[in-house]
Design an enzyme around this catalytic site. Structure first.
Site: not given
Ligand code: CA2
Length: 145
Positions: A10, A18, A23, A74, A80, A87, A98, A100
């Site tokens: 998301p 933005r 970011y 990502n 979190h 699962d 993973e 980020h």
């Protein structure tokens, strides 16, 4: 040919549009181009996806079984919170890295918890968009050995 699914969660569609102070200015389309270039150099195939919906991300993880050899994920803020993503990863028995952009361990305490880490081979974080080709290198090595 080795095939790797790169999944983005998301708000990552907003990259470069933005909050550039937080970011950066690189867009998700720029990151996809970098990944395609890196994949070509490594001789692997990638599928690059982004969704804001947890259910869609679960479906994409399920559909990776039999189609892809590994997943770079990502999961954004779902990292979190999402037992469903955790699962789904367990169910497909594919290696997951993973990823980020930011160093989640240097940020707010709620970002220090990752449900993805519990089922991932490893984590790359804090390198901004450069983390994507790093993750492809890592997955390529993992699948090669
Ligand atoms: O550092 C990362 O890659 C994150 O997965 C990014 C997520 C955050 O919730 C995670 O804790 C760490 C947030 C992505 C939001 O992206 C935006 C981009 C531009 C403007 C607003 C949000």
């Amino acid at each position: 040919m080795t095939s790797i699914l790169i999944l983005n969660g998301p708000n990552l569609n907003l990259l470069g549009q933005r909050q550039p102070d937080v970011y950066g200015t690189t867009t998700i389309a720029d990151i996809e181009t970098t990944c395609q270039d890196k994949a070509k150099a490594l001789g692997v195939e990638i599928r690059f996806e982004q969704s804001n919906s947890e259910g869609t991300l679960v479906d994409l993880i399920h559909s990776a079984k039999g189609r892809h050899d590994g997943i770079i994920l990502n999961a954004g803020a779902y990292t979190h919170t999402s037992i469903a993503l955790m699962d789904a990863i367990s169910s497909v028995e594919l290696p997951v890295i993973e990823l980020h952009l930011s160093n989640i361990h240097a940020r707010e305490a709620f970002r220090h918890v990752s449900y993805i880490s519990k089922v991932a081979v490893g984590q790359i974080c804090g390198f901004g968009p450069a983390g994507y080709p790093l993750a492809l290198d890592a997955m390529h090595q993992l699948l090669d050995t």
